[in-house]
Write an enzyme that holds these catalytic residues in place. Structure first.
Site, PDB file in Angstrom:
ATOM      1  N   ASP A 183       0.844  -1.199   0.000  1.00  0.00           N
ATOM      2  CA  ASP A 183       0.000   0.000   0.000  1.00  0.00           C
ATOM      3  C   ASP A 183       0.879   1.247   0.000  1.00  0.00           C
ATOM      4  O   ASP A 183       1.874   1.291   0.733  1.00  0.00           O
ATOM      5  CB  ASP A 183      -0.862   0.082   1.277  1.00  0.00           C
ATOM      6  CG  ASP A 183      -1.832  -1.076   1.435  1.00  0.00           C
ATOM      7  OD1 ASP A 183      -1.721  -2.066   0.703  1.00  0.00           O
ATOM      8  OD2 ASP A 183      -2.703  -0.980   2.317  1.00  0.00           O
ATOM      9  N   ASP A 204      -0.667  -2.821  -4.270  1.00  0.00           N
ATOM     10  CA  ASP A 204      -1.845  -2.861  -3.386  1.00  0.00           C
ATOM     11  C   ASP A 204      -2.490  -1.485  -3.435  1.00  0.00           C
ATOM     12  O   ASP A 204      -2.267  -0.741  -4.398  1.00  0.00           O
ATOM     13  CB  ASP A 204      -1.433  -3.311  -1.969  1.00  0.00           C
ATOM     14  CG  ASP A 204      -2.599  -3.970  -1.214  1.00  0.00           C
ATOM     15  OD1 ASP A 204      -3.744  -3.495  -1.340  1.00  0.00           O
ATOM     16  OD2 ASP A 204      -2.369  -4.957  -0.495  1.00  0.00           O
ATOM     17  N   ASP A 205      -3.257  -1.116  -2.414  1.00  0.00           N
ATOM     18  CA  ASP A 205      -3.989   0.139  -2.502  1.00  0.00           C
ATOM     19  C   ASP A 205      -3.076   1.346  -2.710  1.00  0.00           C
ATOM     20  O   ASP A 205      -2.002   1.435  -2.116  1.00  0.00           O
ATOM     21  CB  ASP A 205      -4.790   0.363  -1.215  1.00  0.00           C
ATOM     22  CG  ASP A 205      -5.869  -0.693  -1.033  1.00  0.00           C
ATOM     23  OD1 ASP A 205      -6.658  -0.913  -1.965  1.00  0.00           O
ATOM     24  OD2 ASP A 205      -5.920  -1.310   0.053  1.00  0.00           O
ATOM     25  N   HIS A 226      -4.240  -1.608  -6.398  1.00  0.00           N
ATOM     26  CA  HIS A 226      -5.614  -2.033  -6.166  1.00  0.00           C
ATOM     27  C   HIS A 226      -6.613  -0.885  -6.129  1.00  0.00           C
ATOM     28  O   HIS A 226      -7.756  -1.077  -5.758  1.00  0.00           O
ATOM     29  CB  HIS A 226      -5.710  -2.832  -4.857  1.00  0.00           C
ATOM     30  CG  HIS A 226      -4.991  -4.146  -4.903  1.00  0.00           C
ATOM     31  ND1 HIS A 226      -4.892  -4.991  -3.814  1.00  0.00           N
ATOM     32  CD2 HIS A 226      -4.320  -4.763  -5.909  1.00  0.00           C
ATOM     33  CE1 HIS A 226      -4.192  -6.073  -4.156  1.00  0.00           C
ATOM     34  NE2 HIS A 226      -3.829  -5.951  -5.413  1.00  0.00           N
ATOM     35  N   ARG A 257     -12.844   2.088  -4.695  1.00  0.00           N
ATOM     36  CA  ARG A 257     -13.306   0.960  -3.873  1.00  0.00           C
ATOM     37  C   ARG A 257     -13.666   1.401  -2.460  1.00  0.00           C
ATOM     38  O   ARG A 257     -12.908   2.116  -1.807  1.00  0.00           O
ATOM     39  CB  ARG A 257     -12.193  -0.093  -3.821  1.00  0.00           C
ATOM     40  CG  ARG A 257     -12.489  -1.227  -2.845  1.00  0.00           C
ATOM     41  CD  ARG A 257     -11.719  -2.475  -3.150  1.00  0.00           C
ATOM     42  NE  ARG A 257     -10.303  -2.407  -2.797  1.00  0.00           N
ATOM     43  CZ  ARG A 257      -9.551  -3.485  -2.558  1.00  0.00           C
ATOM     44  NH1 ARG A 257     -10.071  -4.704  -2.678  1.00  0.00           N
ATOM     45  NH2 ARG A 257      -8.280  -3.359  -2.249  1.00  0.00           N
ATOM     46  N   LYS A 259     -14.800  -0.731   0.994  1.00  0.00           N
ATOM     47  CA  LYS A 259     -15.072  -2.073   1.531  1.00  0.00           C
ATOM     48  C   LYS A 259     -15.282  -1.995   3.038  1.00  0.00           C
ATOM     49  O   LYS A 259     -14.523  -1.362   3.768  1.00  0.00           O
ATOM     50  CB  LYS A 259     -13.969  -3.070   1.163  1.00  0.00           C
ATOM     51  CG  LYS A 259     -12.568  -2.558   1.361  1.00  0.00           C
ATOM     52  CD  LYS A 259     -11.513  -3.591   0.954  1.00  0.00           C
ATOM     53  CE  LYS A 259     -10.122  -3.005   1.035  1.00  0.00           C
ATOM     54  NZ  LYS A 259      -9.026  -3.945   1.060  1.00  0.00           N
TER      55      LYS A 259
END
Ligand SMILES: *[C@@H]1O[C@H](CO)[C@@H](O)[C@H](O)[C@H]1NC(C)=O
Ligand SMILES: *[C@@H]1O[C@H](CO)[C@@H](O)[C@H](O)[C@H]1NC(C)=O
Ligand SMILES: *[C@@H]1O[C@H](CO)[C@@H](O)[C@H](O)[C@H]1NC(C)=O
Ligand SMILES: *[C@@H]1O[C@H](CO)[C@@H](O)[C@H](O)[C@H]1NC(C)=O
Length: 361
Positions: A183, A204-205, A226, A257, A259
């Site tokens: 991340d 990743d993010d 991501h 996103r 979540k």
């Protein structure tokens, strides 16, 4: 010994007089070899600290948590860390009214390949996080962070601060077993921080926002990861006020996103994503899921997602992905407009989209 001390004081005085017009205590100190005591003392005595291409020993943080208000830290040359398995962080910074910056061509080189095994934080080698920042009324800018073993920048407990022109370059982690959980920005328990004009290549993010208020994520470029994420939120955490504007997300698993965790509590509210361009998104252009952590595809409503605006979102998803996927419970007051995300052909069924959102899937 007496002579040495006298000389030292004289040098300090000379510098102090030289810049007396700006700041009577202005002293510039250069650290060109790692020494924990020197680094500690510099934070008491120097208003400018130059970290000049040092090698930090294994298993210790480069500890800049004692910065006095008004201090400027400048990284120059290449800073590296010796290898060992540990949690990190490789650098920690804490202060109020401080400025952290990098000189031209400096590199903070995490040498992630020494740790990368494709497992990230889920197993294999214990990998250190890279940089932890806890600042108030401060600026962090122009840092070049290369090959983070795991998470790059933990933005923790920051208030009224700006983080800008940061490069997180984990491109090398795309190869072989590679980087995982790299991340770029993990944001927790902050209020009023702006992250802008950053460039991220990772796995990743680009941002993962887990708790806090008033986050501005502006004009950033995200590649290989991501997407720009809120969450996963649970455990009673609140995310309130996230404003994402003018970002590009390319070659990434997801674009936008949110979540929230299955069966947990918390809240996500006052979220805006606008003027976002997506390109070559592999899985989901826009994804909001309330079932994170469960494998059942059953969203729960303990972390309601409310007051969400998505405006002017355009771009492309790979054929095998879905343009929009929403699976939530207890969501309210969503408004999507000017959404043009195309190319994904994967069939998904959505659930829980609040009436009046203006989107379907
Ligand atoms: C937010 O932080 C910025 C500095 O980054 C400051 O100028 C601004 O006044 C702060 N806003 C509020 C509402 O405190
Ligand atoms: C939509 O977003 C794109 C990309 O940021 C921007 O260039 C364009 O001006 C925006 N359109 C409007 C109507 O704001
Ligand atoms: C929906 O969210 C509210 C809080 O806004 C909470 O009180 C309620 O229990 C939630 N409902 C479900 C079904 O989880
Ligand atoms: C939507 O995007 C596609 C390509 O990404 C473009 O060809 C099309 O003109 C856009 N539609 C609108 C309404 O802007």
């Amino acid at each position: 010994m007496g002579h040495f001390l006298a000389l030292f004081v004289l040098l300090l005085t000379a510098v102090a007089c030289h810049s007396a017009s700006q700041n009577v205590t202005a002293v510039s100190c250069t650290i060109s070899k790692y020494n924990a005591d020197h680094i500690k003392n510099a934070q008491k005595e120097c208003s400018e600290i130059i970290i000049d291409g040092i090698i930090v020993p294994y298993g210790v943080s480069l500890d800049l948590t004692g910065l006095q208000p008004g201090t400027k830290v400048i990284f120059q040359g290449t800073t590296v860390w010796q290898y060992t398995e540990w949690e990190g962080p490789l650098i920690k910074i804490k202060g109020t009214n401080v400025e952290i910056t990098g000189a031209d061509n400096h590199v903070l080189d995490g040498r992630g390949a020494l740790w990368w095994d494709g497992l990230g934080g889920n197993g294999g080698k214990v990998k250190p996080k890279f940089l932890r920042v806890t600042v108030t009324n401060s600026v962090v800018r122009n840092l070049y962070i290369k090959n983070a073993p795991k998470n790059a920048v933990s933005v923790n407990g920051c208030i009224d601060s700006v983080i800008e022109y940061i490069t997180v370059d984990d491109k090398d982690g795309d190869k072989n077993k590679g980087g995982h959980n790299t991340d770029a920005f993990n944001v927790n328990s902050c209020n009023n921080i702006t992250i802008q004009h950053c460039t991220v290549y990772n796995q990743d993010d680009c941002m993962a926002m887990n708790s806090g208020q008033n986050t501005y994520f502006l004009n950033n470029y995200c590649s290989g990861g991501h997407g720009i994420s809120i969450g996963s939120v649970g455990g009673g955490s609140e995310v309130k006020g996230v404003f994402v504007d003018g970002c590009q997300i390319v070659d990434s698993d997801n674009g936008i996103r949110i979540k929230t965790k299955y069966g947990e509590t918390g809240s996500v509210s006052d979220i805006t994503y606008q003027n976002i361009v997506l390109k070559n998104i592999h899985k989901y252009g826009i994804i909001m899921q309330g079932d994170y952590g469960s494998k059942e595809g059953v969203p729960t409503g303990g972390v309601p997602i409310s007051h969400v605006t998505l405006k002017n979102i355009s771009g492309t998803v790979d054929k095998g992905g879905a343009n929009i996927y929403i699976l939530v419970e207890n969501a309210s007051d969503w408004h999507f407009s000017d959404i043009n995300v195309t190319g994904g052909e994967k069939k998904v069924s959505c659930k829980g989209i609040p009436a009046g959102t203006g989107v379907s899937c």
